[in-house]
Design an enzyme around this catalytic site. Structure first.
Site, PDB file in Angstrom:
ATOM      1  N   ASN A  43       0.830  -1.210   0.000  1.00  5.84           N
ATOM      2  CA  ASN A  43       0.000   0.000   0.000  1.00  5.84           C
ATOM      3  C   ASN A  43       0.862   1.257   0.000  1.00  5.84           C
ATOM      4  O   ASN A  43       0.584   2.226  -0.718  1.00  5.84           O
ATOM      5  CB  ASN A  43      -0.907   0.020   1.234  1.00  5.84           C
ATOM      6  N   HIS A  55     -15.390   1.295 -15.188  1.00  9.95           N
ATOM      7  CA  HIS A  55     -15.190   0.545 -13.943  1.00  9.95           C
ATOM      8  C   HIS A  55     -16.412  -0.302 -13.604  1.00  9.95           C
ATOM      9  O   HIS A  55     -16.417  -1.027 -12.614  1.00  9.95           O
ATOM     10  CB  HIS A  55     -14.885   1.533 -12.808  1.00  9.95           C
ATOM     11  N   HIS A  73     -15.063  -4.792   0.089  1.00  9.23           N
ATOM     12  CA  HIS A  73     -15.083  -4.189  -1.243  1.00  9.23           C
ATOM     13  C   HIS A  73     -16.497  -3.908  -1.751  1.00  9.23           C
ATOM     14  O   HIS A  73     -16.663  -3.269  -2.790  1.00  9.23           O
ATOM     15  CB  HIS A  73     -14.346  -5.121  -2.223  1.00  9.23           C
TER      16      HIS A  73
END
Length: 688
Positions: free
Chosen positions: A51, A430, A587
């Protein structure tokens, strides 16, 4: 008066970069948590470092440029002050990684996995290491001297290197040796009579560094790595096609300007300054660590020690959708949701594979963003084309760090006659959409799948995503219309049910928040709950502030970045924000509005971030079946909001603290609850 407050005032917003670093702190807390199995803790250290690499490759370069920083969270912020604040926080986190890793190493040793220094090995093992260096490492090394006759070498992005300080009768000299970590594993297993003994690749090289400089005295050897700007921009050249433009852009990713250097903490200041000066890095861009490049801990996290990991999850498959069922008949009977990874993504792969072989299926259309390494689903699309079906793939070539893989598959699909398109040039696609058109009698029936997650069989085992399968004709017509817009000319279209960004999604969410305010003023009981990965958009945040001021209760479960500042008297005291970081990556996106007892719920691909709302094609779809809506609310959304084990609460100052449990409160770890009760969301609440 609160209702007269400027809800875009900077004091009501948390800076997004600092919020991101707080998310990484929450990941570190999972690595520090002794209740997690030891290899799961190793995994979280690797996640933290990965990250952080992405943060420096993608976010920091923008802060170093002269491009205006937009949004209330940047108002009144001096770039240099922000970079210094970031540097201080990052150094604190890096120290936390090192401290945590040292603790974890001790626990690994107790479990039989020993990471040793070369000098601590027994005689036979040192002899083996010497042989390994001579036969497997030395021929791969290229020492590069740093002096007036040798220009400072290019140091590739995130490569592991050794800075060597040497001397002879003429004075002090410096050199750089690149560690062949991409060719050899970072951790080398040494023969051992018990357990697993590992030594680090750079430790072996440093112990034999004199072999590269036989006429010099070695004063020291120190590992370091450089991170470069990887936020490449695709420039469309009229002389070449879109795919070629993307390929040209990603070739530049590894040669962007340096933004960070991480050095071994023992590196002397003169050596550190020499490399920093040549890389044009300031002091605040250099970080010291006892262990450079912890992201390579994925190698250890992946070791075959099942007892040191979480018990593998066995995904559930509803009997009606299992192998051998008539999946089209079952979807036609009723809408289905699947909650991955608690429910198997193989159902979706089987749906496409069945469609590929079904003689009644006429066409398949799909949006692909991140495909991953497992080609099962793409192979099913290829099989469908081989069987004469019309197959259309909207392939997003600009999915960050997946561009090369997507380009490769786009070419494979084009070769066999699949219609491959790339969507609008100025918008990333997306959306997660799949549609199968089937001839049943004399009628064409659309079977539609929508999701918050990618068509990626690997991440479907690690990411918490909600899939939706329906034969609803109006929903199917909407998705078909959107596919036509994506493959034709994207623009405003009429959709009965879908909220589509950048067209209607943002304005529709704001309108629903405003409606909740109006209904609450009339009837009371106003309530909004949202689960997403990020909340940054200032218009959405200002609308939620208005709702709070009006007395509407707002529950937000935001995994990562959140610029909303909760708990401000008179502005956001009715807003609670939590974040869950656990074994699986949260998510899914769920947007719920109580609406005076006539609740509405939307799910899909979009977060509440400017990039999603303005620069991408995103889709939120409604849950039309009221029984399903209530079941998702009670068995998924409320469970997330009730988590008091892994959830952290966002405080007004931007920090996160554990959820407080009262003496009579039962522990609720949402991901464990979902694993234990997988599939419960398929029944009505009354049945439970």
């Amino acid at each position: 008066m609160a209702d007269e407050a400027d809800l875009y005032d900077e004091k009501y917003y948390i800076n997004r970069e600092l919020s991101w670093l707080e998310f990484n702190r929450r990941c570190l807390q999972q690595a520090q948590d002794p209740t997690n199995p030891i290899l799961e803790r190793v995994k979280f250290i690797a996640i933290c470092c990965g990250n952080m690499d992405e943060f420096f490759m993608i976010r920091v370069p923008g802060l170093m440029s002269t491009v205006p920083l937009l949004g209330p969270d940047y108002l009144g912020i001096n770039r240099n002050v922000l970079l210094e604040s970031i540097s201080s926080t990052v150094q604190e986190l890096v120290s936390g990684y090192t401290e945590c890793w040292n603790e974890v190493k001790e626990e690994l040793e107790k479990a039989g996995i020993v990471i040793s220094k070369v000098e601590d090995l027994v005689t036979d093992q040192r002899a083996w290491v010497a042989w390994f260096y001579r036969e497997r490492i030395h021929p791969l090394l290229t020492p590069l001297a740093l002096d007036v006759s040798h220009p400072f070498p290019f140091i590739s992005n995130n490569s592991l290197n050794i800075a060597v300080k040497l001397s002879d009768q003429t004075g002090t000299h410096y050199a750089r040796v690149k560690v062949p970590a991409g060719v050899l594993p970072r951790f080398i297993e040494v023969p051992s009579s018990s357990g697993t003994k590992l030594v680090m690749l750079e430790d072996i090289i440093e112990n034999h560094i004199s072999a590269l400089f036989p006429d010099k005295e070695i004063e020291g050897a120190y590992t370091f790595r450089v991170t470069r700007n990887a936020d490449v921009k695709v420039t469309i050249d009229e002389a070449c096609d879109f795919m070629t433009s993307v390929e040209d852009a990603i070739e530049d990713r590894g040669i962007g300007f340096p933004v960070r250097m991480v050095v071994e903490s023992t590196m002397p200041d003169d050596t550190m300054r020499l490399f920093a000066k040549n890389l044009k890095l300031s002091d605040v861009q250099v970080y010291k660590s006892d262990f450079v490049m912890l992201v390579d801990l994925w190698q250890i996290a992946g070791m075959n020690y099942p007892k040191l990991k979480n018990k593998p999850l066995e995904p559930y498959t509803p009997p009606e959708l299992s192998e051998g069922c008539d999946i089209f008949a079952e979807i036609k009977k009723k809408d289905w949701i699947l909650f991955h990874p608690y429910e198997s993504f193989s159902t979706i792969v089987r749906f496409v594979s069945t469609a590929a072989e079904d003689p009644n299926v006429q066409s398949i259309k799909i949006c692909l963003y991140r495909i991953g390494k497992d080609p099962s689903l793409v192979r099913a699309l290829i099989r469908a084309r081989e069987n004469g079906k019309t197959v259309s793939v909207l392939m997003e070539l600009r999915a960050k760090f997946d561009e090369s893989n997507n380009i490769r598959w786009a070419r494979e699909l084009e070769k066999i006659g699949v219609h491959v398109v790339f969507g609008p040039l100025d918008l990333k696609v997306h959306s997660k959409l799949l549609q199968v058109v089937r001839l049943e009698g004399s009628k064409l029936v659309r079977y539609t799948h929508m999701s918050s997650g990618n068509y990626n069989t690997s991440t479907a085992k690690q990411y918490c995503d909600i899939s939706f399968l329906t034969a609803n004709p109006e929903m199917g017509e909407d998705v078909g219309e959107l596919f036509n817009a994506l493959t034709g000319f994207f623009g405003a279209r009429m959709y009965k049910h879908l909220l589509v960004a950048p067209l209607t999604l943002k304005s529709s969410l704001i309108a629903k928040i405003d409606r909740e305010i109006s209904v609450h003023k009339e009837k009371g009981g106003g309530y909004i709950a949202m689960k997403a990965n990020g909340l940054i958009d200032s218009d959405i945040i200002a609308s939620l502030y208005r709702a709070s001021i009006a007395g509407v209760k707002v529950d937000l479960n935001i995994r990562g970045l959140c610029c909303l500042r909760p708990g401000i008297p008179g502005v956001s005291e009715n807003i609670r924000v939590t974040s869950i970081v656990d074994a699986f990556l949260e998510h899914s996106r769920i947007y719920y509005f109580e609406n005076g007892g006539k609740p509405e719920m939307y799910m899909g691909s979009s977060d509440m971030m400017p990039r999603n709302l303005l620069a991408r094609v995103e889709v939120l779809f409604p849950v039309l079946d009221k029984g399903m809506l209530v079941s998702i609310r009670e068995n998924i959304l409320k469970i997330h909001l009730a988590d008091n084990v892994k959830a952290k609460v966002l405080m007004p100052d931007g920090s996160y603290v554990p959820v407080e449990r009262g003496p009579d409160d039962k522990k609720m770890r949402s991901q464990q609850w979902f694993a234990k009760h997988r599939g419960v969301w398929h029944g009505s609440v009354e049945d439970q």
